[in-house]
Design a protein around this motif. Structure first.
Motif, PDB file in Angstrom:
ATOM      1  N   TRP A  16      12.283   1.910  -1.642  1.00 25.12           N
ATOM      2  CA  TRP A  16      13.108   3.077  -1.920  1.00 25.12           C
ATOM      3  C   TRP A  16      14.543   2.669  -2.168  1.00 25.12           C
ATOM      4  O   TRP A  16      15.041   1.728  -1.574  1.00 25.12           O
ATOM      5  CB  TRP A  16      13.091   4.032  -0.726  1.00 25.12           C
ATOM      6  N   TRP A  26      18.517   6.620   6.819  1.00 25.53           N
ATOM      7  CA  TRP A  26      17.201   7.073   6.403  1.00 25.53           C
ATOM      8  C   TRP A  26      16.173   6.087   6.935  1.00 25.53           C
ATOM      9  O   TRP A  26      16.503   4.983   7.341  1.00 25.53           O
ATOM     10  CB  TRP A  26      17.104   7.211   4.887  1.00 25.53           C
ATOM     11  N   GLU A  28      11.927   4.660   6.418  1.00 26.38           N
ATOM     12  CA  GLU A  28      10.759   4.546   5.545  1.00 26.38           C
ATOM     13  C   GLU A  28       9.556   4.248   6.420  1.00 26.38           C
ATOM     14  O   GLU A  28       9.636   3.477   7.367  1.00 26.38           O
ATOM     15  CB  GLU A  28      10.995   3.394   4.565  1.00 26.38           C
ATOM     16  N   SER A  45       4.211   5.221   0.682  1.00 22.70           N
ATOM     17  CA  SER A  45       5.436   5.021   1.435  1.00 22.70           C
ATOM     18  C   SER A  45       6.167   6.360   1.471  1.00 22.70           C
ATOM     19  O   SER A  45       6.255   7.051   0.456  1.00 22.70           O
ATOM     20  CB  SER A  45       6.306   3.957   0.758  1.00 22.70           C
ATOM     21  N   LEU A  47       9.704   8.400   2.543  1.00 27.00           N
ATOM     22  CA  LEU A  47      11.123   8.332   2.865  1.00 27.00           C
ATOM     23  C   LEU A  47      11.483   9.554   3.698  1.00 27.00           C
ATOM     24  O   LEU A  47      11.154  10.683   3.321  1.00 27.00           O
ATOM     25  CB  LEU A  47      11.951   8.321   1.575  1.00 27.00           C
ATOM     26  N   VAL A  60      17.004   9.931  -5.002  1.00 27.60           N
ATOM     27  CA  VAL A  60      16.183   8.912  -4.361  1.00 27.60           C
ATOM     28  C   VAL A  60      15.227   8.367  -5.418  1.00 27.60           C
ATOM     29  O   VAL A  60      14.762   9.105  -6.286  1.00 27.60           O
ATOM     30  CB  VAL A  60      15.407   9.445  -3.139  1.00 27.60           C
ATOM     31  N   CYS A  62      11.781   5.821  -5.956  1.00 26.56           N
ATOM     32  CA  CYS A  62      10.696   4.979  -5.476  1.00 26.56           C
ATOM     33  C   CYS A  62      10.435   3.927  -6.552  1.00 26.56           C
ATOM     34  O   CYS A  62      10.341   4.250  -7.743  1.00 26.56           O
ATOM     35  CB  CYS A  62       9.437   5.795  -5.232  1.00 26.56           C
TER      36      CYS A  62
END
Length: 84
Positions: A16, A26, A28, A45, A47, A60, A62
């Motif tokens: 991320w 943040w 993950e 995955s 976030l 954001v 990925c």
């Protein structure tokens, strides 16, 4: 959440990137890898951003990377999300 489907996890990684104008926190988390009937795998995955941090985020992204190959990216901008 970023989902990888029909692949081989030893070849691919998910990561991320969080774009913001300030420092934010943040986390993950990654799901267990699931072997599908066709012999390929699925995994994801996720976030997680605290609600008070979400307002500081521009977007954001990925990113799925396979070895040294060009990565696949999907970006979500905050202004694309409905407000609750």
């Amino acid at each position: 959440m970023c989902l990888a489907n029909k692949g081989f996890p030893s070849d691919w990684s998910l990561s991320w990137k969080v774009d913001s104008s300030s420092s934010i926190s943040w986390e993950e988390s990654r799901s267990p890898v699931v072997l599908e009937k066709d012999g390929r795998y699925s995994w994801s995955s996720t976030l997680r951003l605290p609600a008070d941090q979400w307002g500081k985020v521009d977007s954001v992204t990925c990113e799925a990377t396979q070895g040294s190959q060009t990565s696949l990216k999907q970006t979500l901008r905050r202004d694309q999300c409905p407000q609750s």
